[in-house]
Write a protein that holds these residues in place. Structure first.
Motif, PDB file in Angstrom:
ATOM      1  N   LEU A   1      -2.708  -6.505 -13.521  1.00  0.00           N
ATOM      2  CA  LEU A   1      -2.158  -5.859 -12.397  1.00  0.00           C
ATOM      3  C   LEU A   1      -1.455  -4.457 -12.744  1.00  0.00           C
ATOM      4  CD1 LEU A   1      -0.480  -8.933 -10.743  1.00  0.00           C
ATOM      5  CD2 LEU A   1      -2.694  -7.905 -10.043  1.00  0.00           C
TER       6      LEU A   1
ATOM      7  N   TYR B   1      -5.295   2.937  -9.920  1.00  0.00           N
ATOM      8  CA  TYR B   1      -5.465   3.242  -8.625  1.00  0.00           C
ATOM      9  C   TYR B   1      -4.583   4.435  -8.294  1.00  0.00           C
ATOM     10  CZ  TYR B   1      -5.332   2.365  -3.586  1.00  0.00           C
ATOM     11  OH  TYR B   1      -5.339   2.382  -2.180  1.00  0.00           O
TER      12      TYR B   1
ATOM     13  N   THR C   1      -9.272  -0.086  -5.700  1.00  0.00           N
ATOM     14  CA  THR C   1      -8.344  -0.945  -5.229  1.00  0.00           C
ATOM     15  C   THR C   1      -7.354  -1.277  -6.398  1.00  0.00           C
ATOM     16  OG1 THR C   1      -7.692  -2.846  -4.071  1.00  0.00           O
ATOM     17  CG2 THR C   1      -9.634  -3.128  -5.107  1.00  0.00           C
ATOM     18  N   SER C   2      -6.349  -1.264  -5.999  1.00  0.00           N
ATOM     19  CA  SER C   2      -5.341  -2.028  -7.296  1.00  0.00           C
ATOM     20  C   SER C   2      -5.382  -3.661  -7.486  1.00  0.00           C
ATOM     21  CB  SER C   2      -3.983  -1.686  -7.211  1.00  0.00           C
ATOM     22  OG  SER C   2      -3.472  -1.975  -6.069  1.00  0.00           O
ATOM     23  N   ASP C   3      -5.646  -4.293  -6.507  1.00  0.00           N
ATOM     24  CA  ASP C   3      -6.027  -5.562  -6.097  1.00  0.00           C
ATOM     25  C   ASP C   3      -7.190  -6.361  -7.223  1.00  0.00           C
ATOM     26  OD1 ASP C   3      -5.215  -8.229  -5.700  1.00  0.00           O
ATOM     27  OD2 ASP C   3      -5.679  -8.255  -3.703  1.00  0.00           O
TER      28      ASP C   3
ATOM     29  N   SER D   1      -7.553 -10.120  -7.202  1.00  0.00           N
ATOM     30  CA  SER D   1      -8.353 -10.775  -5.895  1.00  0.00           C
ATOM     31  C   SER D   1      -9.808 -10.514  -6.043  1.00  0.00           C
ATOM     32  CB  SER D   1      -7.775  -9.843  -4.817  1.00  0.00           C
ATOM     33  OG  SER D   1      -8.611 -10.521  -3.564  1.00  0.00           O
TER      34      SER D   1
END
Length: 438
Positions: A42, A49, A259-261, A264
């Motif tokens: 993360l 990101y 995206t930084s997710d 997910s």
């Protein structure tokens, strides 16, 4: 001659004798396990990101060098003396009561993060079983399972990591392949970030601050190292794999997915493997959270109440407490408090390094007691210079926004402690001369 400890005690209040030191593989796999985690992913995704690949690379390099220096110096001291961070601090500036404060901060921070990570672990198990297990049931099972593993000490931590780390890296590799298969790595290395741009200072702060507590508690594990050379390779390999490799892979994934997710993304693209990433990641980091927390609590009771508690029993109690809190969901509200506790940690490194390597306040007592495998008979109760330096370091880290906050706090505390101790020694020596003249 050091006595053999009871099951679960793991030399929590004594030196680790040379006969119980572990191989380079055993200590390194634990170190890599503490860094190769979903939270590290993360962090790397957040960099990707807000930065280009090469900006993120240099930010990671800067933060990693800082962490490596702190980890090696404290880890070397821990290996040389065979002592955990909270116990070593008793003879490196903090004294009997100061070391109990450190033990309390580390213990509370680690048990808090244990509960938070256990919730993540349980969520991963719920997803892996397609909801067959409810969250409270999963959290109870995961919390108690990790607690049982940690009760048996460092050797079982190393054995668990030997399985969990390769499985984690394998799952990550498959997930990365699926996410990046449609992109050219060279194109991604030249791509612009999708999010709001990060400055180099902020990014380096994220990298260094993300593992600063882990760097400070390096002696908890390096005390099982056979030599300073093993400590160097343990910290270096851990930094290269856990910081550089994991971070930069996550940066590429963030640039590809815009995206930084990343967590997910991996869950969606990798299915079961994505769930395995989460599960194995939290097993490894929660082992270490609970282990360091148990060492902190045994030091507190020894310092303040002169009670030598068995670390295994302490682990059982705090593991149950952490599990119950994660089941109730209370710990989600404490994350900001736990982050604040983390600001108290960097000054500890500055003071301990200055005292052990430069001032050598208790080095003679440590050297003499080491020959018999015992601890020094005496320790100061509390050093006011230490408290002053610690408070100044905390304030610098919390309020000074320029530079890297965690490093600001470390440097300020180190400088004030060093100068303060030199002044105190000069005053004492001056008083001694005056008495002789009189």
């Amino acid at each position: 001659m050091a006595e053999k400890t009871n099951i679960g005690d793991d030399f929590s209040l004594s030196r680790v004798p040379q006969s119980e030191r572990q191989s380079l593989w055993s200590i390194t796999i634990v170190r890599v396990g503490s860094l190769a985690t979903i939270s590290q992913f993360l962090l790397g995704a957040a960099l990707g990101y807000g930065m280009t690949f090469w900006q993120a690379f240099w930010a990671t390099m800067l933060g990693s060098v800082i962490l490596e220096v702190i980890s090696f110096l404290l880890g070397y001291a821990g290996a040389r003396e065979g002592l955990s961070t909270s116990l070593l601090s008793r003879w490196t500036g903090f004294g009997r009561y100061g070391s109990s404060i450190i033990g309390a901060i580390i213990a509370i921070a680690c048990i808090g993060w244990f509960g938070v990570q256990n919730s993540v672990f349980a969520n991963g198990l719920v997803q892996a079983t397609d909801g067959a297990l409810s969250l409270p049931v999963a959290a109870t099972l995961t919390g108690l399972a990790v607690t049982v593993l940690v009760i048996f000490g460092f050797k079982l931590l190393s054995a668990t990591a030997s399985i969990a780390v390769p499985a984690f890296l394998l799952a990550v590799g498959v997930g990365i392949y699926q996410v990046l298969s449609d992109h050219s790595i060279f194109d991604l290395m030249g791509a612009a970030p999708a999010g709001e741009k990060l400055t180099m200072g902020v990014a380096a702060t994220m990298v260094a601050g993300g593992f600063i507590i882990g760097a400070v508690i390096t002696p908890d594990f390096s005390r099982f190292a056979k030599s300073g050379k093993d400590v160097f390779w343990m910290t270096m390999i851990g930094t290269i794999i856990g910081e550089l490799c994991i971070n930069m892979i996550a940066v590429l994934m963030a640039l590809a997915a815009k995206t930084s997710d990343v967590a997910s993304i991996m869950m969606q693209t990798s299915g079961w493997l994505g769930a395995i990433v989460v599960v194995f990641s939290t097993i490894k980091i929660n082992n270490l959270n609970l282990y360091s927390s148990s060492l902190g609590f045994t030091t507190i009771f020894d310092s303040i109440f002169k009670l030598k508690l068995n670390r295994g029993m302490v682990t059982l109690v705090i593991g149950i407490i952490g599990t119950v809190l994660s089941v109730l969901g209370i710990l989600d509200k404490f994350v900001d408090f736990l982050v604040l506790l983390g600001v108290f940690i960097p000054p500890v490194a500055g003071i301990m390094v200055i005292d052990y390597f430069l001032l050598k306040t208790h080095r003679k007592a440590l050297d003499e007691s080491r020959k018999t495998g015992a601890l020094p008979e005496d320790s100061e109760k509390l050093n006011p210079i230490t408290l002053l330096a610690w408070a100044a370091g905390f304030l610098a880290g919390y309020f000074v926004k320029a530079g890297i906050p965690s490093i600001n706090s470390l440097v300020v505390s180190a400088m004030i402690y060093y100068v303060g101790m030199l002044i105190m020694r000069a005053v004492k020596n001056g008083n001694g001369v005056n008495r002789k003249v009189a």
